[in-house]
Design a protein around this motif. Structure first.
Motif, short mmCIF file in Angstrom:
data_model
loop_
_atom_site.label_atom_id
_atom_site.label_comp_id
_atom_site.label_asym_id
_atom_site.label_seq_id
_atom_site.Cartn_x
_atom_site.Cartn_y
_atom_site.Cartn_z
N ALA A 1 0.82 -1.21 0.00
CA ALA A 1 0.00 0.00 0.00
C ALA A 1 0.85 1.26 0.00
O ALA A 1 0.38 2.34 -0.35
N LEU A 2 2.14 1.12 0.37
CA LEU A 2 3.01 2.30 0.34
C LEU A 2 3.14 2.83 -1.07
O LEU A 2 3.47 3.99 -1.29
N LYS A 3 2.91 1.95 -2.06
CA LYS A 3 3.01 2.43 -3.45
C LYS A 3 1.92 3.43 -3.78
O LYS A 3 1.98 4.09 -4.82
N ALA A 4 0.93 3.54 -2.93
CA ALA A 4 -0.07 4.58 -3.14
C ALA A 4 0.54 5.96 -2.95
O ALA A 4 0.04 6.94 -3.49
N LEU A 5 1.64 6.05 -2.19
CA LEU A 5 2.25 7.36 -1.95
C LEU A 5 2.82 7.97 -3.22
O LEU A 5 2.53 9.12 -3.55
N PRO A 6 3.68 7.20 -3.98
CA PRO A 6 4.10 7.76 -5.27
C PRO A 6 2.90 8.13 -6.14
O PRO A 6 2.95 9.13 -6.86
N VAL A 7 1.85 7.34 -6.06
CA VAL A 7 0.69 7.60 -6.92
C VAL A 7 0.04 8.93 -6.56
O VAL A 7 -0.22 9.76 -7.43
N ILE A 8 -0.20 9.17 -5.26
CA ILE A 8 -0.87 10.43 -4.93
C ILE A 8 0.04 11.62 -5.18
O ILE A 8 -0.42 12.71 -5.47
N ILE A 9 1.35 11.39 -5.09
CA ILE A 9 2.24 12.53 -5.34
C ILE A 9 2.32 12.83 -6.82
O ILE A 9 2.29 13.99 -7.24
N LEU A 10 2.37 11.77 -7.65
CA LEU A 10 2.39 12.00 -9.09
C LEU A 10 1.05 12.57 -9.56
O LEU A 10 1.01 13.48 -10.39
N GLY A 11 -0.03 12.05 -9.01
CA GLY A 11 -1.36 12.46 -9.50
C GLY A 11 -1.83 13.78 -8.92
O GLY A 11 -2.67 14.44 -9.49
N GLY A 12 -1.28 14.16 -7.79
CA GLY A 12 -1.79 15.35 -7.10
C GLY A 12 -2.70 14.87 -5.99
O GLY A 12 -3.66 14.14 -6.25
N ILE A 13 -2.43 15.30 -4.77
CA ILE A 13 -3.07 14.66 -3.62
C ILE A 13 -4.56 14.95 -3.52
O ILE A 13 -5.29 14.25 -2.85
N ASP A 14 -5.03 15.99 -4.22
CA ASP A 14 -6.45 16.31 -4.06
C ASP A 14 -7.27 15.93 -5.29
O ASP A 14 -8.38 16.39 -5.46
N SER A 15 -6.71 15.08 -6.15
CA SER A 15 -7.41 14.80 -7.40
C SER A 15 -7.69 13.32 -7.60
O SER A 15 -6.76 12.50 -7.57
N ILE A 16 -8.95 12.98 -7.81
CA ILE A 16 -9.30 11.58 -8.05
C ILE A 16 -8.85 11.15 -9.44
O ILE A 16 -8.27 10.09 -9.62
N GLN A 17 -9.08 12.03 -10.45
CA GLN A 17 -8.60 11.68 -11.79
C GLN A 17 -7.10 11.45 -11.75
O GLN A 17 -6.57 10.54 -12.38
N GLY A 18 -6.41 12.35 -11.05
CA GLY A 18 -4.96 12.25 -10.94
C GLY A 18 -4.55 10.91 -10.38
O GLY A 18 -3.63 10.26 -10.87
N ALA A 19 -5.25 10.45 -9.34
CA ALA A 19 -4.93 9.17 -8.71
C ALA A 19 -5.09 8.04 -9.72
O ALA A 19 -4.28 7.12 -9.77
N VAL A 20 -6.13 8.12 -10.55
CA VAL A 20 -6.36 7.06 -11.53
C VAL A 20 -5.25 7.04 -12.56
O VAL A 20 -4.61 6.01 -12.81
N VAL A 21 -5.00 8.22 -13.15
CA VAL A 21 -3.97 8.29 -14.20
C VAL A 21 -2.61 7.87 -13.64
O VAL A 21 -1.91 7.02 -14.21
N ALA A 22 -2.26 8.44 -12.49
CA ALA A 22 -0.95 8.15 -11.91
C ALA A 22 -0.84 6.69 -11.50
O ALA A 22 0.20 6.06 -11.69
N GLY A 23 -1.93 6.14 -10.97
CA GLY A 23 -1.92 4.73 -10.57
C GLY A 23 -1.62 3.85 -11.77
O GLY A 23 -0.75 2.96 -11.72
N LEU A 24 -2.29 4.12 -12.87
CA LEU A 24 -2.08 3.30 -14.07
C LEU A 24 -0.67 3.50 -14.61
O LEU A 24 0.00 2.55 -14.99
N VAL A 25 -0.21 4.76 -14.64
CA VAL A 25 1.15 5.03 -15.14
C VAL A 25 2.19 4.27 -14.32
O VAL A 25 3.07 3.59 -14.87
N ILE A 26 2.05 4.34 -13.01
CA ILE A 26 3.05 3.71 -12.16
C ILE A 26 2.97 2.19 -12.26
O ILE A 26 3.98 1.49 -12.32
#
Lengths: 261, 298
Positions: free
Chosen positions: B222-247
């Protein structure tokens, strides 16, 4: 009818801001609460609407009653449910929401069935908002934002509407629009407690007025009397009798002295 | 193609799980401005409950998953009420530190419950594959993509369209004003935690599918969620999706190609790829791809 009796409010356990304030807002009337910056006007409103604890304040003495029932122990949502709506100072609209979403938040506690109908009524009352229904609220002009804030408060259909400086930062013409609007809302049966620095505007529509100074009510008179009062004319309406110029500072001092004693 | 396509699908599968975890953090951040570090523990407890309901009690798999999500929603709401509510109005840093405390407590609980065993969540996919000619992809990866994105979509829709979602968003914009409109801000916080914990439970189940199973230490995924929220932007759901898939895809591609093309990087290099992305992202765009740039007062 809203009755505030001997209200004493303390911030951070040490800062005494209100020292026994009593005001009444009879049903169907407009009551003005005037005072300079820092007099405690907003604190009175926070005490009524249950927002004191957000600012680490607490009521240490006195009561707030709505139609006889104490509301000073309730939280903010319960007070809204009891029928007190408010427009906070500085409008405080949700800038990232659309106009319609802002209004819908105001109807948060309304029964589901009536929200759409109330929304239409508010939009009818504010044609400017109807035109901008889907726009982002942050891009509205100041006057439109103020109308949105008032509309949002009306979505809860309050029996008492509390307005904190609705004229703040608005052009004189817009202030007049807001004033007419308040009169209209009042005519439709909502009592209004109007907090203002713009004494001229407030006293022109109010039935009764209170003047608050450093946490105490120093004047409590019908608005018509306040409009004619020499001190109010000088300090709050900016009208001065001719020839008083040179003596101004002395008189100022004397009058303040008399009010507070 | 025989290498690339399966690697892509695997990357999207694991990436969508990361996205789900990241969204669960974003939901709490948006409501309360607190970064919730307890998410790994919530995830592992979710996997434990799924295993309990499906493998031990024998509920049908979909029922068991939903039951685990409901159970974790209750755990999340309870955590908020007990540990976080007293901190309302305190600096968010203090609240974030408390979530670290919550992580430690809940991890201890999870360790106790799971013990040294490896849990299986009893998923129906196992190692089944879909074959397209010479290309074979795992069913479980498809399931991860569909379930994660479906859950995220449902959360997005709830926030966007429903009255309660509107109230939650209002709370995240301006708590005092939301209160003044009659929104029960405390309940919105509880709800955010409940939603977040339910999403984490779903993610925990997805991590436990396939060949692996879940151990107590799987929480570290679950720690890998940290790079994801940082890449996606911590306040953005779309960002989390895009960054999650990218990572997820970056990790998967590294795993597929790095041993062949860059063997000098050593074994298991793919594990650190998300953190490399994290570092680069912090250097280039610290508020993330979709995040709101912070206005600094100097």
């Amino acid at each position: 009818m809203l009755v505030v009796e001997n209200l004493e409010v303390v911030y951070e356990d040490v800062i005494l801001v209100l020292k026994g304030v009593s005001i009444e807002v009879p049903d169907g009337s407009i009551v003005a609460l005037l005072g300079a910056n820092g007099a405690g006007k907003t604190t009175v409103l926070r005490a009524i609407t249950g927002l004191l604890d957000v600012h680490r304040g607490a009521i240490t003495k006195g009561t707030v009653r709505l139609d006889g029932d104490p509301i000073d122990g309730l939280d903010a949502p319960a007070i809204v449910r009891a029928g007190v709506g408010q427009v906070m100072e500085g409008r405080r609209i949700f800038t990232e929401f659309s106009v319609e979403e802002n209004l819908r938040v105001g109807g948060h506690l309304a029964p589901r069935g009536v929200v759409a109908e109330r929304l239409e009524r508010i939009l009818e009352l504010f044609p400017v908002l109807a035109e901008r229904r889907k726009q982002i609220a942050g891009y509205l002009s100041g006057g439109e934002q103020q109308m949105l804030a008032i509309g949002r408060a009306l979505m809860a259909e309050p029996r008492l509407l509390i307005l904190d400086e609705p004229s703040l930062g608005l052009a004189p013409l817009v202030v007049q629009q807001i004033r007419d609007l308040i009169v209209r809302i009042n005519e439709e049966g909502t009592s209004v407690l109007l907090v203002e620095q713009n004494a001229n505007m407030a006293l022109s529509i109010a039935d009764h007025g209170y003047i608050l100074e450093t946490g105490k009510i120093v004047m409590d008179k019908p608005a018509a009397v306040l409009r004619e009062d020499e001190d109010v004319r000088e300090f709050y309406l900016g009208l001065r009798e001719e020839g008083a110029g040179s003596m101004r500072d002395v008189k100022h001092y004397k009058r303040r002295k008399r009010w507070l004693s | 193609m025989e290498v690339l396509l399966p690697a892509l699908v695997r990357g999207l599968g694991i990436g969508s799980t990361y996205a789900l975890l990241a969204v669960s953090i974003v939901v709490i951040y948006r409501a309360t401005e607190v970064v919730n570090f307890a998410q790994p523990a919530l995830m592992i407890l979710g996997a434990y409950f799924t295993s309990l309901f499906v493998t031990s009690i024998g509920l049908p798999f979909p029922v068991g998953v939903v039951a685990a999500m409901v159970a974790m929603a209750a755990v999340g709401a309870l955590t908020e009420r007990v540990a976080m509510r007293p901190l309302v109005g305190q600096p968010v840093f203090a609240a974030a530190m408390v979530t670290v405390g919550v992580l430690i407590v809940l991890t201890a609980v999870a360790n106790r419950l799971i013990g040294p065993d490896i849990l299986t969540v009893g998923d129906p996919w196992g190692l089944e594959r879909l074959e397209f000619g010479t290309i074979a992809i795992f069913q479980v990866d498809v399931a991860k993509i569909v379930l994660s994105l479906g859950a995220i979509g449902a959360v997005g829709l709830l926030l966007k369209r429903s009255r309660i979602g509107l109230a939650m968003r209002a709370t995240s914009l301006d708590q005092e004003t939301a209160l003044a409109q009659g929104v029960d801000v405390g309940r919105m916080f509880s709800l955010a935690w409940a939603m977040s914990a339910a999403l984490a439970a779903l993610a925990g189940m997805l991590i436990g599918t396939g060949a692996g199973g879940v151990e107590a230490t799987t929480a570290l995924v679950a720690l890998k969620a940290l790079p994801v929220i940082i890449l996606g932007g911590i306040d953005s759901i779309q960002g989390a999706v895009v960054a999650g898939l990218v990572i997820g895809v970056a990790e998967s591609l590294a795993r597929a190609y790095q041993p062949e093309y860059a063997p000098w990087l050593g074994a298991n290099f793919d594990i650190i790829v998300p953190y490399l992305v994290l570092i680069v992202s912090l250097m280039v765009r610290p508020y993330g791809l979709f995040g709101t740039p912070e206005v600094q007062r100097v």
